[in-house]
Motif scaffolding. Structure first.
Motif, PDB file in Angstrom:
ATOM      1  N   LYS A  19     -10.642  10.394  72.861  1.00  0.00           N
ATOM      2  CA  LYS A  19     -10.452  10.846  74.245  1.00  0.00           C
ATOM      3  C   LYS A  19     -11.770  10.772  75.018  1.00  0.00           C
ATOM      4  O   LYS A  19     -12.776  11.361  74.599  1.00  0.00           O
ATOM      5  N   ILE A  20     -11.721  10.057  76.121  1.00  0.00           N
ATOM      6  CA  ILE A  20     -12.908   9.926  76.973  1.00  0.00           C
ATOM      7  C   ILE A  20     -12.570  10.472  78.357  1.00  0.00           C
ATOM      8  O   ILE A  20     -11.523  10.158  78.922  1.00  0.00           O
ATOM      9  N   VAL A  21     -13.454  11.304  78.905  1.00  0.00           N
ATOM     10  CA  VAL A  21     -13.201  11.932  80.208  1.00  0.00           C
ATOM     11  C   VAL A  21     -14.297  11.526  81.202  1.00  0.00           C
ATOM     12  O   VAL A  21     -15.485  11.610  80.895  1.00  0.00           O
ATOM     13  N   TYR A  22     -13.852  11.073  82.378  1.00  0.00           N
ATOM     14  CA  TYR A  22     -14.773  10.810  83.482  1.00  0.00           C
ATOM     15  C   TYR A  22     -14.929  12.101  84.286  1.00  0.00           C
ATOM     16  O   TYR A  22     -13.938  12.642  84.782  1.00  0.00           O
TER      17      TYR A  22
ATOM     18  N   GLN B  35     -15.220  25.460  74.782  1.00  0.00           N
ATOM     19  CA  GLN B  35     -14.692  24.884  73.530  1.00  0.00           C
ATOM     20  C   GLN B  35     -15.721  24.995  72.402  1.00  0.00           C
ATOM     21  O   GLN B  35     -15.612  24.317  71.390  1.00  0.00           O
ATOM     22  N   ASN B  36     -16.741  25.812  72.657  1.00  0.00           N
ATOM     23  CA  ASN B  36     -17.839  25.949  71.695  1.00  0.00           C
ATOM     24  C   ASN B  36     -18.543  24.620  71.429  1.00  0.00           C
ATOM     25  O   ASN B  36     -18.954  24.320  70.313  1.00  0.00           O
ATOM     26  N   LYS B  37     -18.630  23.813  72.460  1.00  0.00           N
ATOM     27  CA  LYS B  37     -19.338  22.544  72.333  1.00  0.00           C
ATOM     28  C   LYS B  37     -20.568  22.564  73.224  1.00  0.00           C
ATOM     29  O   LYS B  37     -20.558  23.165  74.298  1.00  0.00           O
ATOM     30  N   LYS B  38     -21.609  21.872  72.760  1.00  0.00           N
ATOM     31  CA  LYS B  38     -22.804  21.689  73.587  1.00  0.00           C
ATOM     32  C   LYS B  38     -22.821  20.255  74.081  1.00  0.00           C
ATOM     33  O   LYS B  38     -22.478  19.335  73.325  1.00  0.00           O
ATOM     34  N   LEU B  39     -23.255  20.097  75.323  1.00  0.00           N
ATOM     35  CA  LEU B  39     -23.304  18.749  75.887  1.00  0.00           C
ATOM     36  C   LEU B  39     -24.136  17.821  75.011  1.00  0.00           C
ATOM     37  O   LEU B  39     -23.783  16.653  74.815  1.00  0.00           O
ATOM     38  N   ASP B  40     -25.229  18.352  74.462  1.00  0.00           N
ATOM     39  CA  ASP B  40     -26.109  17.512  73.646  1.00  0.00           C
ATOM     40  C   ASP B  40     -25.409  16.974  72.394  1.00  0.00           C
ATOM     41  O   ASP B  40     -25.860  16.002  71.791  1.00  0.00           O
ATOM     42  N   ASP B  41     -24.320  17.635  71.990  1.00  0.00           N
ATOM     43  CA  ASP B  41     -23.592  17.191  70.787  1.00  0.00           C
ATOM     44  C   ASP B  41     -22.453  16.228  71.111  1.00  0.00           C
ATOM     45  O   ASP B  41     -21.763  15.765  70.209  1.00  0.00           O
ATOM     46  N   VAL B  42     -22.232  15.984  72.400  1.00  0.00           N
ATOM     47  CA  VAL B  42     -21.120  15.114  72.821  1.00  0.00           C
ATOM     48  C   VAL B  42     -21.700  13.775  73.285  1.00  0.00           C
ATOM     49  O   VAL B  42     -22.632  13.751  74.086  1.00  0.00           O
ATOM     50  N   PRO B  43     -21.151  12.653  72.798  1.00  0.00           N
ATOM     51  CA  PRO B  43     -21.606  11.356  73.332  1.00  0.00           C
ATOM     52  C   PRO B  43     -21.290  11.270  74.830  1.00  0.00           C
ATOM     53  O   PRO B  43     -20.148  11.510  75.224  1.00  0.00           O
ATOM     54  N   TYR B  44     -22.304  10.983  75.626  1.00  0.00           N
ATOM     55  CA  TYR B  44     -22.033  10.813  77.057  1.00  0.00           C
ATOM     56  C   TYR B  44     -22.999   9.825  77.688  1.00  0.00           C
ATOM     57  O   TYR B  44     -24.087   9.586  77.168  1.00  0.00           O
TER      58      TYR B  44
ATOM     59  N   VAL C 227     -12.269  16.616  73.911  1.00  0.00           N
ATOM     60  CA  VAL C 227     -12.926  15.394  74.387  1.00  0.00           C
ATOM     61  C   VAL C 227     -13.864  14.810  73.323  1.00  0.00           C
ATOM     62  O   VAL C 227     -14.513  15.549  72.573  1.00  0.00           O
ATOM     63  N   ASP C 228     -13.891  13.490  73.228  1.00  0.00           N
ATOM     64  CA  ASP C 228     -14.790  12.813  72.290  1.00  0.00           C
ATOM     65  C   ASP C 228     -15.983  12.175  72.979  1.00  0.00           C
ATOM     66  O   ASP C 228     -16.983  11.879  72.345  1.00  0.00           O
ATOM     67  N   GLY C 229     -15.848  11.907  74.279  1.00  0.00           N
ATOM     68  CA  GLY C 229     -16.956  11.289  75.007  1.00  0.00           C
ATOM     69  C   GLY C 229     -16.786  11.492  76.498  1.00  0.00           C
ATOM     70  O   GLY C 229     -15.665  11.640  76.988  1.00  0.00           O
ATOM     71  N   VAL C 230     -17.916  11.511  77.200  1.00  0.00           N
ATOM     72  CA  VAL C 230     -17.880  11.802  78.639  1.00  0.00           C
ATOM     73  C   VAL C 230     -18.666  10.736  79.399  1.00  0.00           C
ATOM     74  O   VAL C 230     -19.724  10.296  78.958  1.00  0.00           O
ATOM     75  N   VAL C 231     -18.095  10.334  80.541  1.00  0.00           N
ATOM     76  CA  VAL C 231     -18.859   9.569  81.525  1.00  0.00           C
ATOM     77  C   VAL C 231     -19.103  10.521  82.686  1.00  0.00           C
ATOM     78  O   VAL C 231     -18.148  10.988  83.313  1.00  0.00           O
ATOM     79  N   PHE C 232     -20.373  10.832  82.950  1.00  0.00           N
ATOM     80  CA  PHE C 232     -20.655  11.667  84.121  1.00  0.00           C
ATOM     81  C   PHE C 232     -20.980  10.730  85.279  1.00  0.00           C
ATOM     82  O   PHE C 232     -21.987  10.021  85.262  1.00  0.00           O
ATOM     83  N   VAL C 233     -20.082  10.737  86.278  1.00  0.00           N
ATOM     84  CA  VAL C 233     -20.256   9.881  87.452  1.00  0.00           C
ATOM     85  C   VAL C 233     -20.943  10.701  88.542  1.00  0.00           C
ATOM     86  O   VAL C 233     -20.419  11.730  88.981  1.00  0.00           O
TER      87      VAL C 233
ATOM     88  N   GLN D  18      -8.032   7.211  75.011  1.00  0.00           N
ATOM     89  CA  GLN D  18      -7.243   7.877  76.051  1.00  0.00           C
ATOM     90  C   GLN D  18      -8.225   8.277  77.147  1.00  0.00           C
ATOM     91  O   GLN D  18      -9.070   9.132  76.948  1.00  0.00           O
ATOM     92  N   MET D  19      -8.095   7.594  78.283  1.00  0.00           N
ATOM     93  CA  MET D  19      -9.064   7.754  79.360  1.00  0.00           C
ATOM     94  C   MET D  19      -8.536   8.733  80.409  1.00  0.00           C
ATOM     95  O   MET D  19      -7.423   8.560  80.906  1.00  0.00           O
ATOM     96  N   TYR D  20      -9.328   9.731  80.736  1.00  0.00           N
ATOM     97  CA  TYR D  20      -8.928  10.731  81.719  1.00  0.00           C
ATOM     98  C   TYR D  20     -10.004  10.847  82.799  1.00  0.00           C
ATOM     99  O   TYR D  20     -11.190  10.589  82.544  1.00  0.00           O
ATOM    100  N   THR D  21      -9.591  11.277  83.978  1.00  0.00           N
ATOM    101  CA  THR D  21     -10.542  11.801  84.949  1.00  0.00           C
ATOM    102  C   THR D  21     -10.193  13.258  85.196  1.00  0.00           C
ATOM    103  O   THR D  21      -9.076  13.696  84.900  1.00  0.00           O
ATOM    104  N   VAL D  22     -11.124  14.006  85.746  1.00  0.00           N
ATOM    105  CA  VAL D  22     -10.852  15.390  86.155  1.00  0.00           C
ATOM    106  C   VAL D  22     -10.872  15.461  87.682  1.00  0.00           C
ATOM    107  O   VAL D  22     -11.476  14.596  88.327  1.00  0.00           O
ATOM    108  N   PRO D  23     -10.259  16.467  88.267  1.00  0.00           N
ATOM    109  CA  PRO D  23     -10.423  16.665  89.711  1.00  0.00           C
ATOM    110  C   PRO D  23     -11.831  17.188  89.978  1.00  0.00           C
ATOM    111  O   PRO D  23     -12.298  18.085  89.275  1.00  0.00           O
ATOM    112  N   GLY D  24     -12.501  16.630  90.971  1.00  0.00           N
ATOM    113  CA  GLY D  24     -13.883  17.015  91.209  1.00  0.00           C
ATOM    114  C   GLY D  24     -14.056  18.267  92.053  1.00  0.00           C
ATOM    115  O   GLY D  24     -15.103  18.918  92.000  1.00  0.00           O
ATOM    116  N   GLN D  25     -13.033  18.581  92.826  1.00  0.00           N
ATOM    117  CA  GLN D  25     -13.198  19.706  93.751  1.00  0.00           C
ATOM    118  C   GLN D  25     -13.448  21.018  93.001  1.00  0.00           C
ATOM    119  O   GLN D  25     -12.790  21.287  91.987  1.00  0.00           O
ATOM    120  N   VAL D  26     -14.368  21.806  93.527  1.00  0.00           N
ATOM    121  CA  VAL D  26     -14.839  23.013  92.839  1.00  0.00           C
ATOM    122  C   VAL D  26     -13.679  23.930  92.456  1.00  0.00           C
ATOM    123  O   VAL D  26     -13.642  24.488  91.361  1.00  0.00           O
TER     124      VAL D  26
END
Lengths: 211, 158
Positions: free
Chosen positions: A14-17, A127-136, A96-102, A75-83
């Motif tokens: 799972k990859i999330v933009y 989710q008890n995850k740290k960004l540094d531990d996630v491929p992005y 999530v397995d990987g993130v693209v930060f746009v 499985q490619m997802y985007t999230v809604p950006g609005q706050v």
């Protein structure tokens, strides 16, 4: 969390933009959907509002032949950006397995970029995850617009966490940088998957919470 | 982090799905996780399971949030009823969902009747997976070998 089905010989990842509102997350998926080989893609499904803003998420499955003996489905997802849609973002980030930060390269959007980047870390922490531990990877989008911040400034702002992550400049509307970003995040996710699978010897479905 | 179902695990899940279809007269069903991954499915065509899982997991997670806002621990099932086709989503575990698709208004009762039993059986499968020891696990292929990852996806020009 990557999933392996030994019966169907299939790996699902799972990859999330992620990124602030109107930064180009959906445009990335639209361009991939338009330009990628038909046998690599499924339908692009967008749950958006009448103003074409992402309300829940966009979803598109991609398939690749990159692991011997297995079909790999991204499985490619985007999230809604609005706050205001933070709950939705947290939901989409689950497993999530990987993130693209746009990031939006316009000077006027720098605060929104930083806020969204912090928000990503907060939602991963749920989710008890740290960004540094996630491929992005980072994508500095909208480089064609006037009044954009220099790349080195955006690197300083968003890519200063010790270990520098791959970053790409892009003009998603024209396709520039879109596939470079996609291929890099897919590569990082795959290498992490193989590493985790070998070190944990396949941690099996025992990791699924039953509570 | 990676998790994995063996061939035997998947066959046990599929057996539950087949029995559910038989008893409830539903059209198709699948099991997915909270991330939207498809774990097993029956009678769902080749493309649909991924999308149904993605949307089903999203819908159920949103419903959970609504339950939390209302002070409920959880809504254990979600039913979307249409004129011709309907869908029922039930939690088997905190992370695993059972999604049942069916036609006709008259089958709602049957689906509602048999889905909790099937969900409990799915839960039982995951409990047994957690309980079994490493030594009891089937010999499965954990040797994942990457092919060339230089250019995984290519776009056509323009």
């Amino acid at each position: 969390m990557a999933f392996v089905n030994q019966e169907t010989r299939e790996i699902q990842l799972k990859i999330v933009y992620y990124g602030p509102a109107r930064c180009g997350k959906t445009t990335n998926l639209e361009v991939v959907h338009r330009l990628i080989r038909p046998d690599h893609k499924g339908d692009l499904t967008s749950l958006d509002t009448v103003k074409d803003r992402t309300l829940f998420f966009d979803f598109m499955p991609l398939v690749a032949d990159v692991v011997q003996g297995f079909t790999t489905r991204f499985q490619m997802y985007t999230v809604p950006g609005q706050v205001m849609y933070n709950t939705t973002r947290a939901i989409v980030l689950r497993g999530v397995d990987g993130v693209v930060f746009v990031a939006d390269s316009q000077w006027s959007e720098m605060a929104a970029n930083v806020e969204s980047f912090k928000n990503l870390q907060q939602n991963l922490a749920l989710q008890n995850k740290k960004l540094d531990d996630v491929p992005y990877v980072l994508q500095f989008n909208k480089r064609d617009l006037p009044k954009t911040a220099p790349v080195h400034y955006m690197e300083f702002l968003l890519n200063n966490r010790g270990k520098r992550r791959p970053s790409f400049t892009s003009v998603a509307t024209s396709g520039e940088g879109v596939f470079e970003t996609l291929n890099m995040v897919a590569r990082l996710v795959l290498h992490r998957f193989v590493k985790d699978a070998s070190t944990a010897a396949g941690s099996r479905a025992r990791d699924i919470k039953l509570v | 982090m990676t998790y994995e179902l063996t061939r035997r695990d998947v066959n046990r899940l599929r057996k539950i799905l087949i029995e559910l279809l038989d008893q409830s007269e539903a059209d198709s069903c699948l099991i997915c996780d909270g991330a939207g991954h498809v774990l097993a499915h029956e009678n769902v065509n080749r493309q649909d399971p991924l999308l149904i899982s993605a949307l089903g997991a999203g819908v159920f997670a949103a419903t959970r949030e609504l339950a939390r806002l209302l002070g409920e621990d959880e809504f254990s099932t979600v039913l979307h009823q249409g004129m011709k086709r309907s869908i029922l989503i039930a939690a088997a575990t905190d992370e695993v969902l059972l999604v049942v698709m069916f036609s006709g208004e008259h089958r709602v009762g049957l689906v509602k009747l048999y889905t909790p039993t099937a969900a409990a059986a799915v839960r039982g499968v995951f409990e047994s997976i957690q309980e079994r020891g490493e030594a009891e696990e089937e010999s499965v292929d954990h040797n994942f070998v990457l092919k060339d990852t230089g250019n995984i996806f290519a776009g056509k020009p323009g």
